[in-house]
Design an enzyme around this catalytic site. Structure first.
Site, PDB file in Angstrom:
ATOM      1  CE  LYS A   1     -69.213 -16.370 -24.586  1.00  0.00           C
ATOM      2  NZ  LYS A   1     -70.429 -15.628 -24.168  1.00  0.00           N
ATOM      3  N   GLY A   2     -67.321 -22.773 -22.842  1.00  0.00           N
ATOM      4  CA  GLY A   2     -67.652 -23.736 -21.796  1.00  0.00           C
ATOM      5  C   GLY A   2     -66.498 -24.296 -20.984  1.00  0.00           C
TER       6      GLY A   2
ATOM      7  CD  GLU B   1     -65.890 -28.773 -25.768  1.00  0.00           C
ATOM      8  OE1 GLU B   1     -65.679 -27.839 -24.976  1.00  0.00           O
ATOM      9  OE2 GLU B   1     -66.484 -28.641 -26.843  1.00  0.00           O
ATOM     10  CG  ASP B   2     -67.937 -27.675 -22.197  1.00  0.00           C
ATOM     11  OD1 ASP B   2     -67.840 -28.338 -23.251  1.00  0.00           O
ATOM     12  OD2 ASP B   2     -68.551 -26.592 -22.137  1.00  0.00           O
TER      13      ASP B   2
ATOM     14  CG  ASP C   1     -74.378 -33.830 -27.663  1.00  0.00           C
ATOM     15  OD1 ASP C   1     -74.688 -35.019 -27.640  1.00  0.00           O
ATOM     16  OD2 ASP C   1     -75.223 -32.923 -27.786  1.00  0.00           O
TER      17      ASP C   1
ATOM     18  CE  LYS D   1     -75.244 -34.297 -22.913  1.00  0.00           C
ATOM     19  NZ  LYS D   1     -75.985 -33.179 -23.524  1.00  0.00           N
TER      20      LYS D   1
ATOM     21  CG  PHE E   1     -78.929 -29.041 -22.028  1.00  0.00           C
ATOM     22  CD1 PHE E   1     -78.332 -29.190 -23.272  1.00  0.00           C
ATOM     23  CD2 PHE E   1     -78.749 -27.849 -21.338  1.00  0.00           C
ATOM     24  CE1 PHE E   1     -77.570 -28.173 -23.828  1.00  0.00           C
ATOM     25  CE2 PHE E   1     -77.987 -26.819 -21.891  1.00  0.00           C
ATOM     26  CZ  PHE E   1     -77.405 -26.982 -23.133  1.00  0.00           C
ATOM     27  CG  LEU E   2     -75.327 -32.604 -18.009  1.00  0.00           C
ATOM     28  CD1 LEU E   2     -74.046 -33.424 -18.052  1.00  0.00           C
ATOM     29  CD2 LEU E   2     -76.155 -32.971 -16.787  1.00  0.00           C
TER      30      LEU E   2
ATOM     31  CG  ASP F   1     -74.265 -21.693 -22.300  1.00  0.00           C
ATOM     32  OD1 ASP F   1     -73.729 -22.704 -22.788  1.00  0.00           O
ATOM     33  OD2 ASP F   1     -74.907 -20.876 -22.981  1.00  0.00           O
TER      34      ASP F   1
ATOM     35  NE  ARG G   1     -71.040 -19.380 -20.840  1.00  0.00           N
ATOM     36  CZ  ARG G   1     -71.021 -20.238 -21.850  1.00  0.00           C
ATOM     37  NH1 ARG G   1     -70.534 -21.441 -21.671  1.00  0.00           N
ATOM     38  NH2 ARG G   1     -71.485 -19.897 -23.029  1.00  0.00           N
TER      39      ARG G   1
END
Ligand code: 5GP
Length: 179
Positions: free
Chosen positions: A40-41, A96-97, A100, A128, A149-150, A156, A162
């Site tokens: 969902k990001g 993509e948001d 990682d 990242k 962690f963002l 989220d 979000r």
């Protein structure tokens, strides 16, 4: 609720997106393009990015889930929503948001390649890179991030945050701080 510290405000994000959109519009000038957001990001990032593009695009979403209700990558990825558009012989840009370890992206690139697109490239608002466990190449990166962690702007923590217009660093307690 854990504390959050400002990381990028909406103006910062707008600047990053404007630069990305210029590059993408130039690179795909006179070509077809299907933009596929990862749910969902990426839903907020994608909606702002496509409105800054000066080229016509088709838009779709794919659902992938690798994190549960916490901040630890399970390294298990599953498709939660399949694409609807036929991408055979088309240029695909995955949006993509944040990337990682890269495990989600490797999985999705392989999955999308099974539909025989012409090309597959990747755009991530945040990267990242230091935490990568794969050698995936991200073609368009908004900004590199060291760690932590963002949340916010689509990102989220347990499905919350979000809707924040900016991006924040989550202040986790030492027992939660595994990142
Ligand atoms: P990867 O497979 O690259 O390890 O993880 C990618 C997914 O993990 C992304 O789709 C994103 O949803 C989630 N993720 C990675 N880092 C963060 C972060 O700092 N905050 C949030 N909210 N999600 C993250």
């Amino acid at each position: 609720m854990p504390d959050i510290l400002p990381f990028l405000n909406h103006e910062d994000i707008k600047r990053l997106i404007s630069a990305l959109a210029k590059r993408i519009s130039t690179d795909y000038r006179d070509q077809d393009l299907v933009v596929i957001g990862i749910l969902k990001g990426a839903f907020i990032f994608l909606s702002d990015l496509v409105r800054q593009l000066s080229i016509p695009v088709e838009i779709d979403f794919i659902g992938a889930s690798s994190y549960g209700q916490n901040t630890h990558s399970s390294e298990k990825i599953r498709i939660t929503k399949e694409i609807d558009i036929d991408i055979l012989n088309k240029n695909v840009l995955i949006v993509e948001d944040i990337v990682d370890t890269g495990l989600t992206m490797v999985f999705l690139v392989e999955h999308l390649k099974s539909f025989s697109p012409k090309t597959v490239k990747i755009c991530a608002l945040l990267d990242k890179k230091e935490r990568r466990k794969t050698d995936i190449h991200i073609d368009y990166v908004g900004q590199r991030v060291a760690g932590g962690f963002l949340v916010g702007y689509g990102l989220d923590y347990g499905e919350k945050y979000r809707n924040l217009p900016g991006i924040y660093r989550l202040k986790l307690s030492s027992s939660e701080e595994k990142l």
